[in-house]
Design a protein around this motif. Sequence first.
Motif, PDB file in Angstrom:
ATOM      1  N   ALA A  65       0.839  -1.203   0.000  1.00 22.17           N
ATOM      2  CA  ALA A  65       0.000   0.000   0.000  1.00 22.17           C
ATOM      3  C   ALA A  65       0.873   1.253   0.000  1.00 22.17           C
ATOM      4  O   ALA A  65       0.620   2.199  -0.744  1.00 22.17           O
ATOM      5  CB  ALA A  65      -0.920  -0.012   1.219  1.00 22.17           C
ATOM      6  N   LEU A  66       1.908   1.237   0.827  1.00 25.84           N
ATOM      7  CA  LEU A  66       2.813   2.379   0.918  1.00 25.84           C
ATOM      8  C   LEU A  66       3.531   2.612  -0.406  1.00 25.84           C
ATOM      9  O   LEU A  66       3.674   3.750  -0.863  1.00 25.84           O
ATOM     10  CB  LEU A  66       3.824   2.158   2.048  1.00 25.84           C
ATOM     11  N   GLU A  67       3.953   1.537  -1.026  1.00 26.25           N
ATOM     12  CA  GLU A  67       4.631   1.624  -2.328  1.00 26.25           C
ATOM     13  C   GLU A  67       3.716   2.289  -3.360  1.00 26.25           C
ATOM     14  O   GLU A  67       4.141   3.184  -4.098  1.00 26.25           O
ATOM     15  CB  GLU A  67       5.013   0.204  -2.751  1.00 26.25           C
ATOM     16  N   LEU A  68       2.459   1.870  -3.417  1.00 24.05           N
ATOM     17  CA  LEU A  68       1.502   2.442  -4.370  1.00 24.05           C
ATOM     18  C   LEU A  68       1.224   3.919  -4.070  1.00 24.05           C
ATOM     19  O   LEU A  68       1.254   4.756  -4.973  1.00 24.05           O
ATOM     20  CB  LEU A  68       0.191   1.649  -4.342  1.00 24.05           C
ATOM     21  N   CYS A  69       0.977   4.226  -2.805  1.00 23.63           N
ATOM     22  CA  CYS A  69       0.652   5.615  -2.427  1.00 23.63           C
ATOM     23  C   CYS A  69       1.838   6.555  -2.638  1.00 23.63           C
ATOM     24  O   CYS A  69       1.668   7.674  -3.122  1.00 23.63           O
ATOM     25  CB  CYS A  69       0.189   5.677  -0.975  1.00 23.63           C
ATOM     26  N   ARG A  70       3.022   6.099  -2.264  1.00 23.11           N
ATOM     27  CA  ARG A  70       4.218   6.943  -2.435  1.00 23.11           C
ATOM     28  C   ARG A  70       4.505   7.226  -3.907  1.00 23.11           C
ATOM     29  O   ARG A  70       4.823   8.356  -4.271  1.00 23.11           O
ATOM     30  CB  ARG A  70       5.441   6.266  -1.813  1.00 23.11           C
ATOM     31  N   SER A  71       4.421   6.190  -4.745  1.00 24.85           N
ATOM     32  CA  SER A  71       4.718   6.407  -6.165  1.00 24.85           C
ATOM     33  C   SER A  71       3.705   7.359  -6.784  1.00 24.85           C
ATOM     34  O   SER A  71       4.051   8.173  -7.637  1.00 24.85           O
ATOM     35  CB  SER A  71       4.778   5.084  -6.922  1.00 24.85           C
ATOM     36  N   ALA A  72       2.446   7.275  -6.337  1.00 27.30           N
ATOM     37  CA  ALA A  72       1.415   8.180  -6.858  1.00 27.30           C
ATOM     38  C   ALA A  72       1.693   9.620  -6.428  1.00 27.30           C
ATOM     39  O   ALA A  72       1.627  10.547  -7.251  1.00 27.30           O
ATOM     40  CB  ALA A  72       0.042   7.740  -6.365  1.00 27.30           C
ATOM     41  N   ALA A  73       2.039   9.811  -5.153  1.00 27.38           N
ATOM     42  CA  ALA A  73       2.306  11.165  -4.655  1.00 27.38           C
ATOM     43  C   ALA A  73       3.568  11.743  -5.276  1.00 27.38           C
ATOM     44  O   ALA A  73       3.662  12.953  -5.499  1.00 27.38           O
ATOM     45  CB  ALA A  73       2.423  11.149  -3.128  1.00 27.38           C
ATOM     46  N   LYS A  74       4.521  10.880  -5.569  1.00 30.24           N
ATOM     47  CA  LYS A  74       5.760  11.342  -6.201  1.00 30.24           C
ATOM     48  C   LYS A  74       5.477  11.821  -7.628  1.00 30.24           C
ATOM     49  O   LYS A  74       6.015  12.837  -8.071  1.00 30.24           O
ATOM     50  CB  LYS A  74       6.759  10.185  -6.223  1.00 30.24           C
ATOM     51  N   GLU A  75       4.607  11.103  -8.314  1.00 30.17           N
ATOM     52  CA  GLU A  75       4.280  11.458  -9.701  1.00 30.17           C
ATOM     53  C   GLU A  75       3.358  12.675  -9.774  1.00 30.17           C
ATOM     54  O   GLU A  75       3.520  13.535 -10.625  1.00 30.17           O
ATOM     55  CB  GLU A  75       3.616  10.254 -10.379  1.00 30.17           C
ATOM     56  N   GLU A  76       2.363  12.727  -8.888  1.00 26.72           N
ATOM     57  CA  GLU A  76       1.406  13.837  -8.891  1.00 26.72           C
ATOM     58  C   GLU A  76       1.582  14.620  -7.579  1.00 26.72           C
ATOM     59  O   GLU A  76       0.686  14.709  -6.758  1.00 26.72           O
ATOM     60  CB  GLU A  76      -0.018  13.285  -9.025  1.00 26.72           C
ATOM     61  N   PHE A  77       2.776  15.201  -7.421  1.00 23.39           N
ATOM     62  CA  PHE A  77       3.187  15.858  -6.172  1.00 23.39           C
ATOM     63  C   PHE A  77       2.373  17.092  -5.831  1.00 23.39           C
ATOM     64  O   PHE A  77       2.444  17.599  -4.715  1.00 23.39           O
ATOM     65  CB  PHE A  77       4.673  16.222  -6.230  1.00 23.39           C
ATOM     66  N   TYR A  78       1.569  17.583  -6.747  1.00 23.89           N
ATOM     67  CA  TYR A  78       0.773  18.792  -6.555  1.00 23.89           C
ATOM     68  C   TYR A  78      -0.660  18.473  -6.105  1.00 23.89           C
ATOM     69  O   TYR A  78      -1.473  19.375  -5.948  1.00 23.89           O
ATOM     70  CB  TYR A  78       0.713  19.592  -7.865  1.00 23.89           C
ATOM     71  N   ASN A  79      -0.966  17.197  -5.879  1.00 25.08           N
ATOM     72  CA  ASN A  79      -2.324  16.787  -5.525  1.00 25.08           C
ATOM     73  C   ASN A  79      -2.420  16.515  -4.019  1.00 25.08           C
ATOM     74  O   ASN A  79      -1.920  15.501  -3.537  1.00 25.08           O
ATOM     75  CB  ASN A  79      -2.704  15.537  -6.324  1.00 25.08           C
ATOM     76  N   PRO A  80      -3.065  17.401  -3.255  1.00 27.61           N
ATOM     77  CA  PRO A  80      -3.135  17.225  -1.797  1.00 27.61           C
ATOM     78  C   PRO A  80      -3.875  15.949  -1.380  1.00 27.61           C
ATOM     79  O   PRO A  80      -3.595  15.389  -0.320  1.00 27.61           O
ATOM     80  CB  PRO A  80      -3.864  18.474  -1.305  1.00 27.61           C
ATOM     81  N   ALA A  81      -4.806  15.474  -2.194  1.00 30.05           N
ATOM     82  CA  ALA A  81      -5.562  14.255  -1.858  1.00 30.05           C
ATOM     83  C   ALA A  81      -4.631  13.048  -1.740  1.00 30.05           C
ATOM     84  O   ALA A  81      -4.859  12.163  -0.909  1.00 30.05           O
ATOM     85  CB  ALA A  81      -6.637  13.990  -2.897  1.00 30.05           C
TER      86      ALA A  81
END
Length: 176
Positions: A65-81
């Motif tokens: 779960a952490l791997e998925l969430c981190r990679s998403a936040a890294k790619e879309e770093f401007y999305n607060p959600a």
Amino acid sequence: LASTMDATFSAEEHFREGQSELERDRVEVALEHFRAAHRLDPTSPRYRSYYGLCLGLGERRFDRALELCRSAAKEEFYNPALYHNLARLHLSFGFKAEGIRFLRRGLMIDPQNAAILAEMRRLGFRRKPLLGFLRRGHVFNRWFGRLCNRSEAPSAARSEEHTSELQSQFRISYAV
């Protein structure tokens, strides 16, 4: 079930259904929708983040779960959600300091984000001490803090019950 859902729902429809189910606290059903959305469009950071969040909440698979969430936040770093999802994941596994860090990151992007602000209120955040060069528990910080807290409260609008609730929150608030 998943293959019949894929045939009738687009990735975005699965995503919206997943969000709706997650809001109703039906994590297992939300997980299936987010899993299907991620399967249909694995490149979407939003789908990846919510799939990761529900994987952690529903199946308690923190590492994946952490791997998925981190990679998403890294790619879309401007999305607060996406930072909110990271925070929720960490908080659900008892990692409060990390969760708070991600909530603050989300607020740096969008200071008025209602979901993140609600999460912070739920956690019982405290402000920084007024006199930063003294420790939080120093008598001056405590005294000035109480004084400032009283002056900010609208006097006539507060009931006795609400005031006592605020006072108990002040005493029980979590250190950050």
